[in-house]
Design a protein around this motif. Structure first.
Motif, mmCIF file in Angstrom:
data_model
loop_
_atom_site.group_PDB
_atom_site.id
_atom_site.type_symbol
_atom_site.label_atom_id
_atom_site.label_comp_id
_atom_site.label_asym_id
_atom_site.label_seq_id
_atom_site.Cartn_x
_atom_site.Cartn_y
_atom_site.Cartn_z
ATOM 1 N N LEU A 153 53.241 6.164 83.787
ATOM 2 C CA LEU A 153 52.465 6.220 84.718
ATOM 3 C C LEU A 153 52.213 5.660 86.186
ATOM 4 C CD1 LEU A 153 49.900 5.327 81.481
ATOM 5 C CD2 LEU A 153 50.827 7.963 82.282
ATOM 6 N N ASP A 154 53.126 4.354 86.232
ATOM 7 C CA ASP A 154 52.776 3.704 87.702
ATOM 8 C C ASP A 154 53.563 4.284 88.389
ATOM 9 O OD1 ASP A 154 51.341 1.453 86.931
ATOM 10 O OD2 ASP A 154 53.449 0.285 86.294
ATOM 11 N N VAL A 160 36.861 3.101 82.808
ATOM 12 C CA VAL A 160 37.981 3.290 83.609
ATOM 13 C C VAL A 160 38.531 2.144 84.521
ATOM 14 C CG1 VAL A 160 40.158 3.964 83.643
ATOM 15 C CG2 VAL A 160 38.781 4.947 81.419
ATOM 16 N N LYS A 161 36.987 3.229 85.276
ATOM 17 C CA LYS A 161 37.476 2.431 87.165
ATOM 18 C C LYS A 161 35.397 2.690 87.698
ATOM 19 C CE LYS A 161 40.227 2.753 90.828
ATOM 20 N NZ LYS A 161 41.169 3.675 91.643
ATOM 21 N N LYS A 162 34.947 1.926 87.184
ATOM 22 C CA LYS A 162 33.999 1.629 87.826
ATOM 23 C C LYS A 162 33.471 2.319 89.508
ATOM 24 C CE LYS A 162 30.762 -1.131 86.363
ATOM 25 N NZ LYS A 162 30.076 -0.289 85.615
ATOM 26 N N ASP A 163 33.954 2.086 90.971
ATOM 27 C CA ASP A 163 33.990 2.124 91.781
ATOM 28 C C ASP A 163 34.682 4.388 91.800
ATOM 29 O OD1 ASP A 163 33.833 0.083 92.586
ATOM 30 O OD2 ASP A 163 35.942 -0.583 93.302
ATOM 31 N N SER A 164 35.445 4.206 90.750
ATOM 32 C CA SER A 164 35.869 6.257 90.736
ATOM 33 C C SER A 164 34.034 6.897 90.001
ATOM 34 C CB SER A 164 36.894 6.866 89.379
ATOM 35 O OG SER A 164 37.949 5.768 90.571
ATOM 36 N N CYS A 165 33.877 6.171 89.080
ATOM 37 C CA CYS A 165 32.227 6.609 88.634
ATOM 38 C C CYS A 165 31.815 6.842 89.887
ATOM 39 C CB CYS A 165 31.770 6.197 87.746
ATOM 40 S SG CYS A 165 30.146 6.291 87.171
ATOM 41 N N LYS A 189 35.876 -2.285 73.231
ATOM 42 C CA LYS A 189 34.833 -1.457 72.110
ATOM 43 C C LYS A 189 33.775 -1.120 72.916
ATOM 44 C CE LYS A 189 36.082 -3.892 67.854
ATOM 45 N NZ LYS A 189 35.420 -4.046 66.538
ATOM 46 N N ALA A 190 34.511 0.428 73.579
ATOM 47 C CA ALA A 190 33.267 0.718 74.360
ATOM 48 C C ALA A 190 34.264 2.029 74.711
ATOM 49 C CB ALA A 190 32.635 0.022 75.921
ATOM 50 N N THR A 191 32.903 3.187 74.531
ATOM 51 C CA THR A 191 34.130 4.505 74.690
ATOM 52 C C THR A 191 34.621 4.476 75.815
ATOM 53 O OG1 THR A 191 33.019 5.022 72.762
ATOM 54 C CG2 THR A 191 33.894 7.007 74.490
ATOM 55 N N PHE A 192 36.158 5.043 76.106
ATOM 56 C CA PHE A 192 36.711 4.724 77.120
ATOM 57 C C PHE A 192 36.987 6.545 77.386
ATOM 58 C CE2 PHE A 192 40.173 3.676 74.725
ATOM 59 C CZ PHE A 192 41.345 4.755 75.007
ATOM 60 N N SER A 193 37.454 7.694 76.798
ATOM 61 C CA SER A 193 37.849 8.488 77.330
ATOM 62 C C SER A 193 37.039 9.752 77.037
ATOM 63 C CB SER A 193 39.394 9.045 75.668
ATOM 64 O OG SER A 193 39.683 10.143 76.122
ATOM 65 N N PRO A 229 46.259 10.886 87.417
ATOM 66 C CA PRO A 229 47.057 9.493 88.349
ATOM 67 C C PRO A 229 46.799 8.516 88.592
ATOM 68 C CG PRO A 229 47.773 12.621 88.710
ATOM 69 C CD PRO A 229 46.443 12.350 87.651
ATOM 70 N N ASP A 230 44.773 8.402 89.106
ATOM 71 C CA ASP A 230 44.664 7.205 89.828
ATOM 72 C C ASP A 230 43.689 6.525 88.803
ATOM 73 O OD1 ASP A 230 44.211 6.104 91.610
ATOM 74 O OD2 ASP A 230 41.670 6.126 91.463
ATOM 75 N N LEU A 231 44.105 6.746 87.582
ATOM 76 C CA LEU A 231 43.187 6.180 85.777
ATOM 77 C C LEU A 231 44.220 5.531 85.334
ATOM 78 C CD1 LEU A 231 40.493 8.775 86.098
ATOM 79 C CD2 LEU A 231 40.607 6.661 87.004
ATOM 80 N N LEU A 232 45.127 7.198 84.670
ATOM 81 C CA LEU A 232 45.650 6.626 82.864
ATOM 82 C C LEU A 232 46.545 5.252 82.868
ATOM 83 C CD1 LEU A 232 46.999 10.094 81.741
ATOM 84 C CD2 LEU A 232 45.223 8.598 81.350
#
Length: 242
Positions: free
Chosen positions: A155-156, A215-220, A16-20, A124-127
């Protein structure tokens, strides 16, 4: 929920958090304008039938059209519905002129073009992560099948072919362009594109940072750590990220 309440229609997910990024743009915009609102979470397969039932017209034809119905949409306090983050920002600017988005500068178009390229490089690294815990089972199945149909590859398989360091290498030109954009328009030493004066263009960039953080905290962390300009803007944008 009363008829006079402003409602943001966001994509349902387990946290329940905005991800897009696109719903993030409108969430940030509403907070920037100090507009009280409620969130209604809509599962991916329900977006089109729900928005159709609300009488929202489909996205117009154009080079960036992905599908007929997309999140975000907003029901404003006057009972009107607007879909698409850019259209929502334009309506907000009319209804709530201050603080200004500074849409007359055209900076938001420049920001959107750079962010679009950056997102497509990193996608490609996220979806492939979205159906693996972020989305509910029903939305996960829909999303994976829909994107496989659109992209012609699962996606994989997309992640295996173009994810990881391949994605980050592809993103380098856009990251460099974004840094140049953030340093070339400043009127003072503030953290925003124009310096100390924020605009909707800033929110477009902040939306990507916030999306990656879910989606991917490390990427942020990796993206924000690219330069002090990204880090300063990310930090300054947290005041609207709720």
């Amino acid at each position: 929920m009363s008829g006079s309440t402003t409602v943001l229609y966001d994509i349902a997910n387990n946290a329940k958090a905005t991800f897009s990024p696109n719903p993030w743009k409108s969430r940030l915009a509403l907070n920037f304008k100090n507009v009280p609102f409620e969130t209604e979470w809509v599962e991916y397969p329900d977006i089109e039938p729900k928005f159709k039932a609300l009488g929202i017209p489909p996205n117009p034809e154009g080079p960036y059209k992905f599908t007929d119905y997309t999140s975000p949409a907003v029901r404003f306090a006057d009972g009107t519905y607007v879909m698409d983050s850019q259209a929502i920002a334009e309506k907000l600017e009319i209804l709530y002129p201050e603080p200004s988005f500074h849409l007359d500068t055209g900076l938001h178009d420049e920001a959107a073009a750079i962010i679009q390229e950056l997102m497509w490089s990193l996608f490609p690294d996220l979806l492939h992560l979205l159906p693996k815990g972020i989305l509910s089972e029903r939305s996960a199945v829909y999303f994976a099948e829909d994107r496989k149909r659109r992209f012609g590859i699962s996606l994989d398989d997309l992640a295996a072919a173009k994810g990881g360091e391949v994605a980050w290498e592809a993103a380098q030109p856009s990251m460099a362009a974004l840094k140049t954009f953030l340093t070339s328009k400043k009127k003072d030493e503030g953290p925003f594109i124009m310096g100390s004066n924020p605009s909707y263009a800033d929110l477009i960039i902040i939306a990507l940072f916030q999306s990656l953080n879910i989606v991917k905290k490390d990427s942020c962390t990796r993206l924000v750590g690219y330069c002090s300009e990204f880090e300063n803007l990310h930090e300054a944008g947290k005041q609207w990220a709720s």
